[in-house]
Design an enzyme around this catalytic site. Structure first.
Site, PDB file in Angstrom:
ATOM      1  N   GLY A   1       0.769  -1.243   0.000  1.00  0.00           N
ATOM      2  CA  GLY A   1       0.000   0.000   0.000  1.00  0.00           C
ATOM      3  C   GLY A   1       0.796   1.287   0.000  1.00  0.00           C
TER       4      GLY A   1
ATOM      5  N   SER B   1      -2.639 -11.101  -1.865  1.00  0.00           N
ATOM      6  CA  SER B   1      -1.901 -11.475  -0.667  1.00  0.00           C
ATOM      7  C   SER B   1      -2.638 -11.024   0.594  1.00  0.00           C
ATOM      8  CB  SER B   1      -0.501 -10.843  -0.690  1.00  0.00           C
ATOM      9  OG  SER B   1       0.109 -10.917   0.589  1.00  0.00           O
TER      10      SER B   1
ATOM     11  N   CYS C   1      19.937 -11.662  -8.809  1.00  0.00           N
ATOM     12  CA  CYS C   1      19.123 -10.755  -9.618  1.00  0.00           C
ATOM     13  C   CYS C   1      19.827  -9.426  -9.840  1.00  0.00           C
ATOM     14  CB  CYS C   1      17.758 -10.541  -8.968  1.00  0.00           C
ATOM     15  SG  CYS C   1      16.645 -11.970  -9.121  1.00  0.00           S
TER      16      CYS C   1
END
Length: 370
Positions: A165, A185, A340
């Site tokens: 959020g 989720s 990554c």
């Protein structure tokens, strides 16, 4: 494949077995080489989790491997072939399977993610132009998104895959919009609700395919990677149906340099089940006849710095006791974050922000200047 073969391959990109430099691999089990030969990237990652090898600068080692295209030598291993078949035959990102990535990854621990991501709770690439640290880069990213969307007070804004959020709170506080966020989720929903009291925000535990309302602006940050090639057209058709005729849609997604119909087997198994990265061609086909391309912005090189910052935060947070996890899980996250980082440093993968409109803006679109 014998040790000598793999050792020669690594030597070609200046990585030494048991060498003295930070990017050299320290091998603790001789069986590592057989495991890599049989299982490719899955075997390499699992062996790291099991402590069979270490590397101080794991990110740099992975970068060198990818820049040297050594990964292509292992694409015919059994895990890679099984993954390719599964993605080709099945819709692994169907509505019924849409919550799997939340259950396996995003619901892992709000405490861990808070320690790793910092106060902005942004789990996507920061915008590092002029930023001195991760928090500034993430705030700059949120500000850039808002300005690209030309937000105005009172606008109805939808965030598809709203995470914890943070972007919604930023939009509501800075731009006074009426914000709705959807996530699959439960833990993200709980966090978003707990940290948004008093703001004009609405959070829903819902799949994007079930939405029906209209919005002036739509944004999706770091969610398109979970949509899958069998659903790209459905996603864009859904967004087009939710967007007002004069609206704007901003898509923030990781992307690949060439089309692929499967993900990395290790990432698929341990981090993002059913994840798939789109190509330029994939996105082009999905938006054709549905949207006008107003802007396409690539700042994938910034993901390297973002991931390195997350890796430092993860290590520090665990050492300080802000969250708990067993050693194998800690090594899993370290391998994920640093490998990554190497992936983006090698420029094998990109980060795109697209701004789309249903009919094209009269007079054209102008990307905001920082």
């Amino acid at each position: 494949m014998q040790r000598a073969t793999i050792e020669n391959m690594l030597n070609s990109v200046d990585i030494r077995i048991n060498g003295t430099r930070a990017w050299d691999m320290q091998v603790h089990r001789e069986q590592l080489f057989q495991r890599i030969a049989r299982r490719g990237s899955l075997g390499l990652g699992e062996a790291y989790m099991d402590g069979w090898w270490d590397c101080e600068a794991l990110d740099e080692a992975i970068c060198r491997i990818l820049r040297g295209r050594l990964d292509r030598r292992f694409r015919l291993t059994l895990p890679d072939m099984l993954a390719a078949v599964a993605f080709a035959v099945r819709n692994l990102q169907s509505v019924a399977r849409s919550t799997l990535v939340a259950e396996r990854h995003y619901d892992f621990s709000n405490e861990m993610f808070a320690a790793m991501l910092g106060p902005t709770m942004q789990y996507s690439c920061g915008y590092w132009e002029g930023a001195r640290n991760l928090d500034e880069a993430q705030e700059a990213k949120m500000d850039l998104i808002c300005r690209k969307l030309h937000l105005e007070e009172g606008m109805r804004v939808l965030d598809i895959g709203c995470g914890w959020g943070g972007l919604g709170r930023y939009m509501a506080e800075r731009y006074k919009v009426r914000f709705s966020g959807v996530t699959v989720s439960k833990e993200q929903l709980r966090y978003a609700e707990e940290h948004s009291r008093g703001l004009n925000l609405r959070w829903r535990l819902e799949d994007y395919r079930s939405l029906r309302e209209k919005y002036d602006r739509i944004v999706s940050v770091g969610m398109f990677e979970h949509v899958g090639h069998k659903n790209y057209a459905t996603f864009m058709r859904t967004v087009r149906g939710l967007l007002e005729a004069d609206g704007l849609f901003l898509l923030h997604t990781i992307g690949t340099n060439q089309e692929s119909r499967s993900g990395d087997p290790w990432i698929e198994k341990y981090i993002f089940p059913n994840g798939m990265l789109p190509s330029i061609a994939d996105i082009g086909r999905a938006i054709a006849r549905r949207f006008v391309m107003e802007d396409w912005h690539n700042f994938g090189a910034y993901y390297d710095r973002t991931l390195m910052a997350w890796a430092r935060n993860f290590r520090r947070g665990r050492e300080e006791g802000r969250f708990r996890c067993e050693e194998r899980i800690a090594r899993m996250f370290r391998y994920y974050l640093l490998s990554c980082a190497g992936l983006f440093r090698a420029r094998s993968t990109q980060l795109w922000q697209l701004v789309l409109s249903p009919k094209g803006l009269m007079g054209g679109y102008c990307r905001p200047v920082r």
